[in-house]
Motif scaffolding. Structure first.
Motif, PDB file in Angstrom:
ATOM      1  N   GLU A 190      -3.964   0.448  21.500  1.00 37.03           N
ATOM      2  CA  GLU A 190      -2.710   1.205  21.627  1.00 37.03           C
ATOM      3  C   GLU A 190      -1.506   0.284  21.529  1.00 37.03           C
ATOM      4  OE1 GLU A 190       0.826   2.334  23.462  1.00 37.03           O
ATOM      5  OE2 GLU A 190      -0.581   1.117  24.604  1.00 37.03           O
ATOM      6  N   LYS A 191      -1.579  -0.892  22.165  1.00 36.68           N
ATOM      7  CA  LYS A 191      -0.472  -1.854  22.091  1.00 36.68           C
ATOM      8  C   LYS A 191      -0.247  -2.309  20.658  1.00 36.68           C
ATOM      9  CE  LYS A 191      -0.370  -5.254  25.069  1.00 36.68           C
ATOM     10  NZ  LYS A 191       0.964  -5.262  25.709  1.00 36.68           N
ATOM     11  N   ALA A 192      -1.335  -2.497  19.922  1.00 35.31           N
ATOM     12  CA  ALA A 192      -1.213  -2.892  18.518  1.00 35.31           C
ATOM     13  C   ALA A 192      -0.524  -1.808  17.699  1.00 35.31           C
ATOM     14  CB  ALA A 192      -2.589  -3.207  17.941  1.00 35.31           C
ATOM     15  N   ILE A 193      -0.855  -0.539  17.997  1.00 33.38           N
ATOM     16  CA  ILE A 193      -0.220   0.575  17.293  1.00 33.38           C
ATOM     17  C   ILE A 193       1.249   0.685  17.674  1.00 33.38           C
ATOM     18  CG2 ILE A 193      -0.203   3.099  17.051  1.00 33.38           C
ATOM     19  CD1 ILE A 193      -3.279   2.972  17.434  1.00 33.38           C
ATOM     20  N   ARG A 194       1.550   0.452  18.938  1.00 30.83           N
ATOM     21  CA  ARG A 194       2.929   0.603  19.404  1.00 30.83           C
ATOM     22  C   ARG A 194       3.834  -0.525  18.915  1.00 30.83           C
ATOM     23  NH1 ARG A 194       4.304   0.878  25.711  1.00 30.83           N
ATOM     24  NH2 ARG A 194       2.104   1.474  25.722  1.00 30.83           N
ATOM     25  N   TYR A 195       3.314  -1.753  18.862  1.00 29.79           N
ATOM     26  CA  TYR A 195       4.161  -2.905  18.567  1.00 29.79           C
ATOM     27  C   TYR A 195       3.801  -3.638  17.275  1.00 29.79           C
ATOM     28  CZ  TYR A 195       5.412  -2.303  23.468  1.00 29.79           C
ATOM     29  OH  TYR A 195       5.824  -1.781  24.664  1.00 29.79           O
ATOM     30  N   GLY A 196       2.661  -3.293  16.683  1.00 29.16           N
ATOM     31  CA  GLY A 196       2.226  -4.017  15.495  1.00 29.16           C
ATOM     32  C   GLY A 196       2.986  -3.635  14.236  1.00 29.16           C
ATOM     33  N   ARG A 197       2.715  -4.347  13.160  1.00 28.48           N
ATOM     34  CA  ARG A 197       3.337  -4.074  11.865  1.00 28.48           C
ATOM     35  C   ARG A 197       2.626  -2.903  11.204  1.00 28.48           C
ATOM     36  NH1 ARG A 197       2.418  -6.669   6.616  1.00 28.48           N
ATOM     37  NH2 ARG A 197       4.213  -6.290   5.268  1.00 28.48           N
ATOM     38  N   ARG A 198       3.380  -1.891  10.789  1.00 23.98           N
ATOM     39  CA  ARG A 198       2.833  -0.658  10.221  1.00 23.98           C
ATOM     40  C   ARG A 198       3.015  -0.656   8.713  1.00 23.98           C
ATOM     41  NH1 ARG A 198       5.364   4.352   9.038  1.00 23.98           N
ATOM     42  NH2 ARG A 198       4.055   6.218   9.333  1.00 23.98           N
ATOM     43  N   THR A 199       1.916  -0.403   7.984  1.00 17.25           N
ATOM     44  CA  THR A 199       1.964  -0.298   6.534  1.00 17.25           C
ATOM     45  C   THR A 199       1.098   0.881   6.098  1.00 17.25           C
ATOM     46  OG1 THR A 199       0.082  -1.817   6.281  1.00 17.25           O
ATOM     47  CG2 THR A 199       2.298  -2.781   6.220  1.00 17.25           C
ATOM     48  N   PRO A 200       1.323   1.413   4.893  1.00 15.99           N
ATOM     49  CA  PRO A 200       0.457   2.494   4.403  1.00 15.99           C
ATOM     50  C   PRO A 200      -0.980   2.013   4.257  1.00 15.99           C
ATOM     51  CG  PRO A 200       2.480   2.342   3.113  1.00 15.99           C
ATOM     52  CD  PRO A 200       2.447   1.126   3.979  1.00 15.99           C
ATOM     53  N   ASP A 201      -1.899   2.944   4.297  1.00 16.80           N
ATOM     54  CA  ASP A 201      -3.312   2.637   4.092  1.00 16.80           C
ATOM     55  C   ASP A 201      -3.492   1.937   2.748  1.00 16.80           C
ATOM     56  OD1 ASP A 201      -6.096   2.625   3.905  1.00 16.80           O
ATOM     57  OD2 ASP A 201      -6.182   4.731   3.266  1.00 16.80           O
ATOM     58  N   PRO A 202      -4.150   0.764   2.718  1.00 13.63           N
ATOM     59  CA  PRO A 202      -4.376   0.072   1.444  1.00 13.63           C
ATOM     60  C   PRO A 202      -5.093   0.929   0.401  1.00 13.63           C
ATOM     61  CG  PRO A 202      -4.889  -1.371   3.276  1.00 13.63           C
ATOM     62  CD  PRO A 202      -4.662  -0.007   3.861  1.00 13.63           C
ATOM     63  N   GLN A 203      -5.918   1.908   0.878  1.00 11.85           N
ATOM     64  CA  GLN A 203      -6.610   2.816  -0.045  1.00 11.85           C
ATOM     65  C   GLN A 203      -5.742   4.017  -0.440  1.00 11.85           C
ATOM     66  OE1 GLN A 203      -9.577   2.037  -1.290  1.00 11.85           O
ATOM     67  NE2 GLN A 203      -9.574   0.147  -0.062  1.00 11.85           N
ATOM     68  N   ARG A 204      -4.506   4.043   0.086  1.00  7.13           N
ATOM     69  CA  ARG A 204      -3.505   5.059  -0.276  1.00  7.13           C
ATOM     70  C   ARG A 204      -3.912   6.479   0.120  1.00  7.13           C
ATOM     71  NH1 ARG A 204      -1.369   3.026  -6.268  1.00  7.13           N
ATOM     72  NH2 ARG A 204      -0.833   0.894  -5.613  1.00  7.13           N
ATOM     73  N   ASN A 205      -4.646   6.600   1.202  1.00 11.26           N
ATOM     74  CA  ASN A 205      -4.970   7.924   1.725  1.00 11.26           C
ATOM     75  C   ASN A 205      -3.771   8.484   2.480  1.00 11.26           C
ATOM     76  OD1 ASN A 205      -7.911   8.522   1.178  1.00 11.26           O
ATOM     77  ND2 ASN A 205      -8.076   6.489   2.087  1.00 11.26           N
ATOM     78  N   PRO A 206      -3.277   9.678   2.118  1.00 14.07           N
ATOM     79  CA  PRO A 206      -2.130  10.260   2.822  1.00 14.07           C
ATOM     80  C   PRO A 206      -2.430  10.442   4.309  1.00 14.07           C
ATOM     81  CG  PRO A 206      -2.630  11.482   0.810  1.00 14.07           C
ATOM     82  CD  PRO A 206      -3.779  10.545   1.042  1.00 14.07           C
ATOM     83  N   GLY A 207      -1.461  10.113   5.132  1.00 16.37           N
ATOM     84  CA  GLY A 207      -1.605  10.310   6.581  1.00 16.37           C
ATOM     85  C   GLY A 207      -2.266   9.169   7.314  1.00 16.37           C
ATOM     86  N   LEU A 208      -2.845   8.199   6.596  1.00 19.23           N
ATOM     87  CA  LEU A 208      -3.466   7.035   7.228  1.00 19.23           C
ATOM     88  C   LEU A 208      -2.536   5.841   7.126  1.00 19.23           C
ATOM     89  CD1 LEU A 208      -7.202   7.182   6.056  1.00 19.23           C
ATOM     90  CD2 LEU A 208      -6.246   7.868   8.250  1.00 19.23           C
ATOM     91  N   PHE A 209      -2.440   5.095   8.245  1.00 16.04           N
ATOM     92  CA  PHE A 209      -1.584   3.912   8.272  1.00 16.04           C
ATOM     93  C   PHE A 209      -2.328   2.754   8.920  1.00 16.04           C
ATOM     94  CE2 PHE A 209       1.241   7.477   7.906  1.00 16.04           C
ATOM     95  CZ  PHE A 209       2.196   7.038   6.993  1.00 16.04           C
ATOM     96  N   LEU A 210      -2.049   1.560   8.434  1.00 13.50           N
ATOM     97  CA  LEU A 210      -2.683   0.347   8.933  1.00 13.50           C
ATOM     98  C   LEU A 210      -1.707  -0.387   9.847  1.00 13.50           C
ATOM     99  CD1 LEU A 210      -5.268  -1.465   8.639  1.00 13.50           C
ATOM    100  CD2 LEU A 210      -3.954  -2.778   6.951  1.00 13.50           C
ATOM    101  N   TYR A 211      -2.167  -0.716  11.056  1.00 15.15           N
ATOM    102  CA  TYR A 211      -1.376  -1.485  12.010  1.00 15.15           C
ATOM    103  C   TYR A 211      -2.013  -2.860  12.166  1.00 15.15           C
ATOM    104  CZ  TYR A 211       1.036   2.825  13.280  1.00 15.15           C
ATOM    105  OH  TYR A 211       1.794   3.973  13.250  1.00 15.15           O
ATOM    106  N   ARG A 212      -1.159  -3.889  12.226  1.00 19.83           N
ATOM    107  CA  ARG A 212      -1.667  -5.262  12.286  1.00 19.83           C
ATOM    108  C   ARG A 212      -0.859  -6.060  13.318  1.00 19.83           C
ATOM    109  NH1 ARG A 212      -1.030  -6.325   7.344  1.00 19.83           N
ATOM    110  NH2 ARG A 212      -3.169  -6.007   6.594  1.00 19.83           N
ATOM    111  N   THR A 213      -1.567  -6.858  14.136  1.00 19.76           N
ATOM    112  CA  THR A 213      -0.895  -7.705  15.116  1.00 19.76           C
ATOM    113  C   THR A 213      -1.763  -8.911  15.434  1.00 19.76           C
ATOM    114  OG1 THR A 213       0.281  -7.689  17.239  1.00 19.76           O
ATOM    115  CG2 THR A 213      -1.878  -6.637  17.197  1.00 19.76           C
ATOM    116  N   GLU A 214      -1.173  -9.906  16.087  1.00 16.85           N
ATOM    117  CA  GLU A 214      -1.929 -11.068  16.543  1.00 16.85           C
ATOM    118  C   GLU A 214      -2.563 -10.770  17.898  1.00 16.85           C
ATOM    119  OE1 GLU A 214       0.710 -14.377  16.657  1.00 16.85           O
ATOM    120  OE2 GLU A 214       0.634 -14.725  14.494  1.00 16.85           O
ATOM    121  N   MET A 215      -3.720 -11.349  18.125  1.00 17.28           N
ATOM    122  CA  MET A 215      -4.452 -11.111  19.361  1.00 17.28           C
ATOM    123  C   MET A 215      -5.206 -12.378  19.735  1.00 17.28           C
ATOM    124  SD  MET A 215      -7.476  -8.256  19.937  1.00 17.28           S
ATOM    125  CE  MET A 215      -8.614  -9.076  18.817  1.00 17.28           C
TER     126      MET A 215
END
Length: 226
Positions: free
Chosen positions: A162-187
């Protein structure tokens, strides 16, 4: 029906997970602002850092939540002897661990973890702070993603995702599926030194989470070292 469409439409369910990590190991997403001498407070049940302690005086500690916000002072019981801040033994309310080096931990190698007991009020505050916003309780998972949570090599606490979703970097799904988003953070993950029992060191990872945002369902997650 394509694999991508199946992934997008897979139903999400609510789950409850306990840590699958070896005892004494945990995950942490480090706040941007935190005192240099802050020591992580970890919860064996979830396998994550739930807050931080900073010694203010013998028998007195400032307690910060997982976001690095000061929430309370923790004082040793009056009947306890005058003790060193590293010898924390407080009102019984669950077993936690404190890592004795704060941020310098990341640069200075392994450190020993001590087992402590925190007062019930402090435990309630720390755990309550984790539930603010989009809490782990509100996140769903597909069955495929949930299966990975039972694997010690894949498990990541839901609250930390949840913290990653709240504070991480948000980008569209690499597979370009509508409604899906990729969140990325350091851990970070604390790992026991196999050559020196009772001491630990940090490993840094990138955490990625693929989320269907219309119902906050985690479709996929993984962490890896770059």
């Amino acid at each position: 029906m394509t694999t991508e469409l199946l992934l997008k439409e897979a139903p999400g369910y609510f789950y409850h997970f306990s840590s699958k990590l070896p005892v004494g190991e945990f995950f942490e997403i480090r706040p941007r602002i935190l005192p240099d001498n802050a020591n992580p407070i970890t919860d064996d049940e979830s396998g994550m850092c739930i807050g931080y302690s900073v010694s203010q005086a013998p028998g007195l500690w400032r307690i910060y939540d997982a976001e690095g916000v000061l929430i309370t002072l923790e004082e040793a019981p009056l009947e306890s002897p005058f003790i060193d801040p590293l010898d924390i033994t407080l009102l019984a309310a669950g077993v936690f661990r404190v890592l004795l080096a704060g941020r310098s931990f990341l640069q200075s190698g392994a450190r020993t973890a001590i087992t402590v007991r925190l007062s019930q009020s402090t435990v309630s505050l720390l755990r309550g702070r984790l539930k603010l916003g989009l809490s782990g309780r509100n996140l769903k998972m597909t069955e495929t993603a949930a299966k990975h949570m039972y694997n010690p090599g894949r498990y990541v606490p839901l609250q930390l995702q949840e913290k990653a979703i709240r504070y991480g970097r948000r980008t569209p799904d690499p597979q370009r599926n509508p409604g899906l988003f990729l969140y990325r953070t350091e851990m970070y993950r604390l790992v026991e030194n196999k050559q020196l029992k009772g001491t630990y060191f940090y490993k840094k990872y990138t955490l990625e989470i693929l989320v269907r945002e219309k119902d906050w369902t985690i479709n996929h997650f993984q962490y890896f070292q770059r």
